[in-house]
Design an enzyme around this catalytic site. Structure first.
Site, PDB file in Angstrom:
ATOM      1  N   TYR A   1     -13.999  -9.631  32.640  1.00 41.32           N
ATOM      2  CA  TYR A   1     -13.782  -8.470  33.398  1.00 41.32           C
ATOM      3  C   TYR A   1     -12.998  -8.605  34.468  1.00 41.32           C
ATOM      4  O   TYR A   1     -12.042  -7.650  34.932  1.00 41.32           O
ATOM      5  CB  TYR A   1     -15.185  -7.698  33.534  1.00 41.32           C
ATOM      6  CG  TYR A   1     -14.988  -6.116  33.801  1.00 41.32           C
ATOM      7  CD1 TYR A   1     -14.816  -5.252  32.640  1.00 41.32           C
ATOM      8  CD2 TYR A   1     -14.927  -5.697  35.167  1.00 41.32           C
ATOM      9  CE1 TYR A   1     -14.499  -3.637  33.259  1.00 41.32           C
ATOM     10  CE2 TYR A   1     -14.939  -4.552  35.559  1.00 41.32           C
ATOM     11  CZ  TYR A   1     -14.651  -3.372  34.360  1.00 41.32           C
ATOM     12  OH  TYR A   1     -14.710  -1.984  34.648  1.00 41.32           O
TER      13      TYR A   1
ATOM     14  N   ARG B   1     -14.121   9.692  27.108  1.00 42.08           N
ATOM     15  CA  ARG B   1     -15.486   9.509  27.630  1.00 42.08           C
ATOM     16  C   ARG B   1     -15.331   8.935  29.255  1.00 42.08           C
ATOM     17  O   ARG B   1     -14.319   8.649  29.573  1.00 42.08           O
ATOM     18  CB  ARG B   1     -16.135   8.397  26.928  1.00 42.08           C
ATOM     19  CG  ARG B   1     -16.229   8.906  25.641  1.00 42.08           C
ATOM     20  CD  ARG B   1     -16.656   7.680  24.594  1.00 42.08           C
ATOM     21  NE  ARG B   1     -17.907   7.045  25.319  1.00 42.08           N
ATOM     22  CZ  ARG B   1     -18.233   5.742  25.240  1.00 42.08           C
ATOM     23  NH1 ARG B   1     -17.804   4.892  24.448  1.00 42.08           N
ATOM     24  NH2 ARG B   1     -19.408   5.304  25.843  1.00 42.08           N
TER      25      ARG B   1
ATOM     26  N   GLY C   1     -11.184   0.647  29.104  1.00 45.47           N
ATOM     27  CA  GLY C   1     -11.895  -0.684  29.425  1.00 45.47           C
ATOM     28  C   GLY C   1     -13.475  -0.626  28.664  1.00 45.47           C
ATOM     29  O   GLY C   1     -14.018   0.192  28.508  1.00 45.47           O
TER      30      GLY C   1
ATOM     31  N   ASN D   1      -6.787   3.560  31.570  1.00 45.91           N
ATOM     32  CA  ASN D   1      -8.145   3.728  31.850  1.00 45.91           C
ATOM     33  C   ASN D   1      -8.895   2.920  30.978  1.00 45.91           C
ATOM     34  O   ASN D   1     -10.276   2.451  31.253  1.00 45.91           O
ATOM     35  CB  ASN D   1      -8.594   5.086  32.121  1.00 45.91           C
ATOM     36  CG  ASN D   1     -10.055   5.523  32.151  1.00 45.91           C
ATOM     37  OD1 ASN D   1     -10.781   5.064  32.889  1.00 45.91           O
ATOM     38  ND2 ASN D   1     -10.528   5.982  30.795  1.00 45.91           N
TER      39      ASN D   1
ATOM     40  N   GLY E   1     -15.478   1.725  42.317  1.00 46.84           N
ATOM     41  CA  GLY E   1     -16.662   1.119  42.420  1.00 46.84           C
ATOM     42  C   GLY E   1     -17.492   1.375  41.274  1.00 46.84           C
ATOM     43  O   GLY E   1     -16.944   1.488  40.118  1.00 46.84           O
TER      44      GLY E   1
ATOM     45  N   THR F   1     -16.937  -3.758  28.804  1.00 49.01           N
ATOM     46  CA  THR F   1     -17.538  -4.709  29.299  1.00 49.01           C
ATOM     47  C   THR F   1     -18.062  -5.500  28.336  1.00 49.01           C
ATOM     48  O   THR F   1     -18.373  -5.153  27.420  1.00 49.01           O
ATOM     49  CB  THR F   1     -18.535  -4.593  30.508  1.00 49.01           C
ATOM     50  OG1 THR F   1     -19.431  -3.482  29.873  1.00 49.01           O
ATOM     51  CG2 THR F   1     -18.150  -4.012  31.514  1.00 49.01           C
TER      52      THR F   1
ATOM     53  N   ILE G   1     -15.047   7.894  32.845  1.00 50.53           N
ATOM     54  CA  ILE G   1     -14.077   8.413  34.010  1.00 50.53           C
ATOM     55  C   ILE G   1     -12.865   8.879  33.426  1.00 50.53           C
ATOM     56  O   ILE G   1     -12.194   9.781  33.893  1.00 50.53           O
ATOM     57  CB  ILE G   1     -13.498   6.999  34.483  1.00 50.53           C
ATOM     58  CG1 ILE G   1     -14.930   6.505  35.499  1.00 50.53           C
ATOM     59  CG2 ILE G   1     -12.430   7.296  35.675  1.00 50.53           C
ATOM     60  CD1 ILE G   1     -14.613   5.102  36.137  1.00 50.53           C
TER      61      ILE G   1
ATOM     62  N   GLN H   1     -17.410 -10.493  40.384  1.00 53.07           N
ATOM     63  CA  GLN H   1     -18.679 -10.241  40.009  1.00 53.07           C
ATOM     64  C   GLN H   1     -19.393 -11.156  39.209  1.00 53.07           C
ATOM     65  O   GLN H   1     -18.893 -11.472  37.985  1.00 53.07           O
ATOM     66  CB  GLN H   1     -18.743  -8.659  39.434  1.00 53.07           C
ATOM     67  CG  GLN H   1     -20.173  -8.152  38.875  1.00 53.07           C
ATOM     68  CD  GLN H   1     -21.168  -8.007  40.220  1.00 53.07           C
ATOM     69  OE1 GLN H   1     -20.975  -8.098  41.124  1.00 53.07           O
ATOM     70  NE2 GLN H   1     -22.460  -8.270  39.355  1.00 53.07           N
TER      71      GLN H   1
ATOM     72  N   ASP I   1     -20.290  -8.472  29.282  1.00 61.83           N
ATOM     73  CA  ASP I   1     -20.912  -8.964  30.527  1.00 61.83           C
ATOM     74  C   ASP I   1     -21.579 -10.558  30.147  1.00 61.83           C
ATOM     75  O   ASP I   1     -22.564 -10.484  29.148  1.00 61.83           O
ATOM     76  CB  ASP I   1     -21.760  -8.486  31.616  1.00 61.83           C
ATOM     77  CG  ASP I   1     -20.852  -7.552  32.294  1.00 61.83           C
ATOM     78  OD1 ASP I   1     -19.798  -7.176  32.188  1.00 61.83           O
ATOM     79  OD2 ASP I   1     -21.625  -6.450  32.896  1.00 61.83           O
TER      80      ASP I   1
HETATM   81  N1  CAA Z   1     -25.627 -13.381  42.509  1.00 59.70           N
HETATM   82  C1  CAA Z   1     -26.296 -14.799  42.244  1.00 59.70           C
HETATM   83  N2  CAA Z   1     -27.089 -14.881  41.392  1.00 59.70           N
HETATM   84  C2  CAA Z   1     -27.388 -14.075  40.547  1.00 59.70           C
HETATM   85  C3  CAA Z   1     -26.672 -12.554  40.535  1.00 59.70           C
HETATM   86  C4  CAA Z   1     -25.659 -12.611  41.473  1.00 59.70           C
HETATM   87  N3  CAA Z   1     -25.157 -11.445  41.639  1.00 59.70           N
HETATM   88  N4  CAA Z   1     -27.168 -12.006  39.660  1.00 59.70           N
HETATM   89  C5  CAA Z   1     -28.065 -12.706  38.963  1.00 59.70           C
HETATM   90  N5  CAA Z   1     -28.079 -13.897  39.523  1.00 59.70           N
HETATM   91  C6  CAA Z   1     -29.163 -15.058  39.141  1.00 59.70           C
HETATM   92  C7  CAA Z   1     -30.638 -14.222  38.904  1.00 59.70           C
HETATM   93  O1  CAA Z   1     -31.137 -14.166  40.059  1.00 59.70           O
HETATM   94  C8  CAA Z   1     -31.112 -15.610  37.893  1.00 59.70           C
HETATM   95  O2  CAA Z   1     -31.835 -16.447  38.504  1.00 59.70           O
HETATM   96  P1  CAA Z   1     -32.944 -17.069  38.385  1.00 59.70           P
HETATM   97  O3  CAA Z   1     -32.916 -17.813  36.795  1.00 59.70           O
HETATM   98  O4  CAA Z   1     -33.142 -18.219  39.296  1.00 59.70           O
HETATM   99  O5  CAA Z   1     -33.913 -16.130  38.352  1.00 59.70           O
HETATM  100  C9  CAA Z   1     -29.954 -15.806  37.282  1.00 59.70           C
HETATM  101  O6  CAA Z   1     -28.724 -15.418  38.008  1.00 59.70           O
HETATM  102  C10 CAA Z   1     -29.906 -15.196  35.550  1.00 59.70           C
HETATM  103  O7  CAA Z   1     -29.724 -13.884  36.039  1.00 59.70           O
HETATM  104  P2  CAA Z   1     -30.259 -12.827  34.805  1.00 59.70           P
HETATM  105  O8  CAA Z   1     -31.685 -12.810  34.602  1.00 59.70           O
HETATM  106  O9  CAA Z   1     -29.561 -11.511  35.265  1.00 59.70           O
HETATM  107  O10 CAA Z   1     -29.220 -13.361  33.809  1.00 59.70           O
HETATM  108  P3  CAA Z   1     -29.098 -12.738  32.224  1.00 59.70           P
HETATM  109  O11 CAA Z   1     -28.132 -13.882  31.603  1.00 59.70           O
HETATM  110  O12 CAA Z   1     -29.909 -12.300  31.530  1.00 59.70           O
HETATM  111  O13 CAA Z   1     -27.834 -11.686  32.566  1.00 59.70           O
HETATM  112  C11 CAA Z   1     -25.940 -10.755  33.661  1.00 59.70           C
HETATM  113  C12 CAA Z   1     -26.728 -12.001  33.291  1.00 59.70           C
HETATM  114  C13 CAA Z   1     -25.521 -10.281  32.016  1.00 59.70           C
HETATM  115  C14 CAA Z   1     -24.589 -11.204  34.252  1.00 59.70           C
HETATM  116  C15 CAA Z   1     -26.549  -9.669  34.294  1.00 59.70           C
HETATM  117  O14 CAA Z   1     -27.191  -9.886  35.460  1.00 59.70           O
HETATM  118  C16 CAA Z   1     -25.922  -8.505  34.350  1.00 59.70           C
HETATM  119  O15 CAA Z   1     -25.585  -7.575  33.858  1.00 59.70           O
HETATM  120  N6  CAA Z   1     -25.415  -8.306  35.668  1.00 59.70           N
HETATM  121  C17 CAA Z   1     -24.441  -7.022  35.934  1.00 59.70           C
HETATM  122  C18 CAA Z   1     -23.130  -7.410  36.086  1.00 59.70           C
HETATM  123  C19 CAA Z   1     -22.325  -6.285  36.527  1.00 59.70           C
HETATM  124  O16 CAA Z   1     -22.246  -5.704  37.808  1.00 59.70           O
HETATM  125  N7  CAA Z   1     -21.405  -5.550  35.362  1.00 59.70           N
HETATM  126  C20 CAA Z   1     -20.836  -4.543  35.989  1.00 59.70           C
HETATM  127  C21 CAA Z   1     -20.819  -3.486  34.879  1.00 59.70           C
HETATM  128  S1  CAA Z   1     -20.126  -1.891  35.183  1.00 59.70           S
HETATM  129  C22 CAA Z   1     -18.496  -2.308  35.488  1.00 59.70           C
HETATM  130  O17 CAA Z   1     -17.950  -3.355  35.280  1.00 59.70           O
HETATM  131  C23 CAA Z   1     -17.624  -1.228  36.246  1.00 59.70           C
HETATM  132  C24 CAA Z   1     -16.826  -1.654  37.375  1.00 59.70           C
HETATM  133  O18 CAA Z   1     -15.699  -1.544  37.239  1.00 59.70           O
HETATM  134  C25 CAA Z   1     -17.635  -1.652  38.522  1.00 59.70           C
END
Ligand code: CAA
Length: 240
Positions: free
Chosen positions: A147, A12, A84, A82, A178, A86, A14, A141, A88
């Site tokens: 992660y 699946r 992996g 590979n 990325g 999440t 990548i 992140q 989160d």
């Molecule tokens: N920096 C600073 N503050 C942040 C932020 C960031 N990057 N992201 C969110 N916040 C803040 C929000 O603004 C919010 O603030 P307020 O309450 O003041 O509004 C607070 O944090 C809570 O944010 P959420 O509503 O998003 O909180 P949540 O608990 O519902 O979700 C989370 C948190 C699950 C981490 C969600 O933000 C998320 O899924 N983020 C993405 C994480 C991500 O990038 N994962 C990558 C997956 S893909 C991968 O990993 C492959 C790879 O190798 C690249």
């Protein structure tokens, strides 16, 4: 080309693109998968690449699974770590289970597979190991202490094993993708993903095939002088 390659998480995302690219380039490929039987069957049906069910977080299963692959296809020359997952969440909401699942699947798996093939690679004086890290292991992140720690660990693992393997013609490199257009990234809440994509200079998500291309480069017989390096493929999002 007789080289045998194993790709974990190879049916699946990548991993699928890597398995297919390796096969197309003439390698004998085994794709390891964790749980999605239906997808694994469809993958084998479409590609002709055999799929082996192995829980990469389990050392014993890796030993047995990789022995079976070697018995079926021949000694393993190439391992692409590979697989992996999440889980989160911000640390204050993260459970111990979410922490452990990610550390064991994403990081301990590298030990489990490499330990299972390293003696044979050392005896035969050839090996190519590529570990799939992440931009989030390099830069951190929000919401990913598990992660980011696991992926960051992969980068350290890579550099240590590269030193050990060098004298035996075993190269060990990492690729740090990325944000790539896969199910894993599509699971990020859309409003969060939109903000992330806005920070990618190339202006889009990457394609799995763009990671596979890097793997082909690193596993080549001619790539013996490249070891311990990290190839960032991230559309310019993080320059490291
Ligand atoms: N920096 C600073 N503050 C942040 C932020 C960031 N990057 N992201 C969110 N916040 C803040 C929000 O603004 C919010 O603030 P307020 O309450 O003041 O509004 C607070 O944090 C809570 O944010 P959420 O509503 O998003 O909180 P949540 O608990 O519902 O979700 C989370 C948190 C699950 C981490 C969600 O933000 C998320 O899924 N983020 C993405 C994480 C991500 O990038 N994962 C990558 C997956 S893909 C991968 O990993 C492959 C790879 O190798 C690249």
């Amino acid at each position: 080309m007789n080289r045998v390659a194993v790709v974990t998480g190879g049916t699946r995302g990548i991993g699928e693109a890597i398995s297919v690219a390796l096969k197309k380039a003439g390698y004998k490929v085994a794709a390891v998968y964790g749980g999605d039987e239906a997808k694994a069957k469809a993958f084998t049906h479409e590609t002709g690449i055999p799929a082996y069910k192995v829980d990469v977080s389990d050392f014993k299963q890796c030993q047995t699974g990789l022995q079976k692959i070697a018995a079926d296809l021949g000694p393993i020359d190439i391992v692409i770590n590979n697989a992996g997952i999440t889980r989160d969440g911000t640390l204050h909401k993260m459970t111990a289970e979410q922490w452990e699942a990610v550390i064991h699947t994403n990081l301990s798996s590298c030990f489990n597979t490499c330990r299972s093939v390293i003696d044979s690679m050392r005896e035969r004086g050839f090996g190519r190991i590529v570990n799939i890290g992440s931009i989030n292991g390099q830069a951190g992140q929000y919401g990913q202490v598990n992660y980011a720690a696991a992926k960051s660990g992969i980068h350290g693992f890579t550099k240590a094993l590269a030193q050990e393997g060098a004298a035996k013609n075993i190269t060990v490199n990492a690729i740090a993708p990325g944000y790539i257009d896969t199910d894993m990234v599509r699971a990020v809440p859309p409003q969060v993903l939109e903000k992330i994509v806005a920070k990618i200079p190339v202006g889009r998500l990457g394609q799995a095939s763009e990671i596979a291309r890097g793997v082909l480069f690193l596993v080549a017989d001619e790539a013996g002088f490249i070891t311990g390096s990290t190839l960032s493929i991230n559309g310019g999002q993080h320059m490291y």
